[in-house]
Design an enzyme around this catalytic site. Structure first.
Site, PDB file in Angstrom:
ATOM      1  N   HIS A  86       0.845  -1.362  -0.139  1.00  0.00           N
ATOM      2  CA  HIS A  86       0.108  -0.066  -0.054  1.00  0.00           C
ATOM      3  C   HIS A  86       0.840   1.280   0.202  1.00  0.00           C
ATOM      4  CE1 HIS A  86       1.098  -0.450   4.257  1.00  0.00           C
ATOM      5  NE2 HIS A  86       0.480   0.827   4.627  1.00  0.00           N
ATOM      6  N   ASP A 112       0.557   5.130   1.697  1.00  0.00           N
ATOM      7  CA  ASP A 112      -0.212   5.710   2.822  1.00  0.00           C
ATOM      8  C   ASP A 112      -0.958   7.052   2.455  1.00  0.00           C
ATOM      9  OD1 ASP A 112       1.202   4.290   4.799  1.00  0.00           O
ATOM     10  OD2 ASP A 112       2.588   5.749   5.053  1.00  0.00           O
ATOM     11  N   HIS A 170       4.823  -0.003   0.279  1.00  0.00           N
ATOM     12  CA  HIS A 170       5.673  -0.740   1.402  1.00  0.00           C
ATOM     13  C   HIS A 170       4.541  -1.704   1.793  1.00  0.00           C
ATOM     14  CE1 HIS A 170       3.678   2.826   3.395  1.00  0.00           C
ATOM     15  NE2 HIS A 170       3.340   1.985   4.486  1.00  0.00           N
ATOM     16  N   ARG A 183       5.713   6.928  13.838  1.00  0.00           N
ATOM     17  CA  ARG A 183       5.743   7.527  12.362  1.00  0.00           C
ATOM     18  C   ARG A 183       5.373   8.929  12.200  1.00  0.00           C
ATOM     19  NH1 ARG A 183       1.573   5.327   8.276  1.00  0.00           N
ATOM     20  NH2 ARG A 183       0.321   7.257   8.842  1.00  0.00           N
TER      21      ARG A 183
END
Length: 321
Positions: free
Chosen positions: A147, A149, A297, A312
């Site tokens: 996917h 983000d 990723h 993150r």
């Protein structure tokens, strides 16, 4: 005078029939792949403030700072420029043992712009930090699918900076795929089909697996479906890249469902090609900084019941074109 009967020529044996070399529509093929990390005409220059150690032919590089530089301190303009150039060239950068505090991690991210907040995922030590925690009593999320983000936003993230706080004894790697290489290797026929096409992205499919229905209802007005080009152009490097993903892309505009599903299946499978990938094994305090415009990723979930904790920050991006 005698007459001798001629012997008829032997009938040639029929050639064996070769079975059709058929694979299902949209199948993958072996062979030489175009593997170039930089766009054509890219100005390759040596680095003065960092050492860049590529991990594959096209994606992923470990970055080592020179001259006593430290990510916990403000970046000089020259150092920021070189890290950004490395990001454009290698799409994901690895900094071993950075070990930043939440405030330092956020400050590092702000060198590239405003930081996102994410009301769907668990919050870390700051409003602009997302915390991914597996094990214990934390609400599980799952990132073990290819996917990109937040493509359900009108302005998906420019990039993400992930730091591992706690690493399981085995497993827990993350993989990234270069979607410029994925586009480069499509057939001319497929490129012609997707040139100028747009697709709809929606947060619901990606979050329905682990989010309460009432929460989805509350958020769906805040995050309506958006359209993005199937092939986006990188705003800095100019490269063309596939920009559809399994988690959030629901359909291609103007196609029937069956045709759209077939084409999206072909396009999303491109991230699975190993030649386009890099895999990173984490140690506590490591940082990965990836270009969310150019990559997909996949976070491996192969370490249960052990804990894995990551935090993150994500940098607000531009509207894809």
């Amino acid at each position: 005078m005698s007459i001798t009967a001629s012997t008829p020529a032997p009938t040639p044996a029929p050639s064996p029939a070769l079975r059709e070399a058929r694979v299902p529509e949209g199948g993958m093929y072996e062979g030489v792949r175009v593997l170039r990390p930089f766009p054509e005409g890219w100005d390759e220059r040596p680095y003065e403030h960092i050492e860049v150690v590529p991990q594959t032919r096209v994606i992923g590089a470990e970055v080592r700072l020179r001259g006593g530089a430290d990510l916990s301190r403000p970046l000089t303009p020259a150092l920021r420029e070189e890290i950004n150039r490395a990001l454009l060239e290698w799409k994901v950068l690895f900094f071993r043992g950075a070990d930043l505090t939440p405030d330092e991690q956020a400050a590092f991210g702000r060198n590239w712009g405003e930081l996102e907040t994410n009301p769907i995922l668990a919050r870390g030590a700051r409003e602009d930090i997302v915390r991914f925690e597996k094990g214990g009593n934390a609400r599980p999320t799952y990132e073990n699918v290819w996917h990109t983000d937040v493509t359900f936003r009108e302005r998906p993230a420019l990039g993400s900076i992930l730091q591992l706080r706690e690493v399981p004894p085995l497993g827990g790697d993350t993989m990234w795929a270069d979607m410029a290489a994925a586009y480069d290797n499509l057939s001319d026929e497929v490129k012609a089909r997707i040139d100028g096409a747009t697709a709809v992205h929606d947060f619901i499919p990606g979050f329905a697996r682990f989010t309460d229905r009432d929460e989805l209802l509350r958020l769906q007005e805040r995050f309506p479906p958006v359209e993005h080009p199937v092939v986006r152009t990188h705003p800095e490097s100019g490269r063309r890249m596939l920009f559809v993903n399994t988690s959030f892309t629901t359909h291609i505009v103007g196609m029937g469902r069956e045709e759209s599903d077939r084409l999206l299946s072909l396009l999303t499978r491109q991230a699975h090609v190993p030649e386009y990938q890099v895999r990173f094994s984490w140690r506590p305090g490591d940082i990965a900084f990836w270009d969310n415009r150019a990559t997909q990723h996949y976070a491996l979930f192969d370490y249960a019941p052990h804990r894995r904790v990551a935090e993150r920050v994500a940098i607000v991006g531009d509207r894809p074109f």
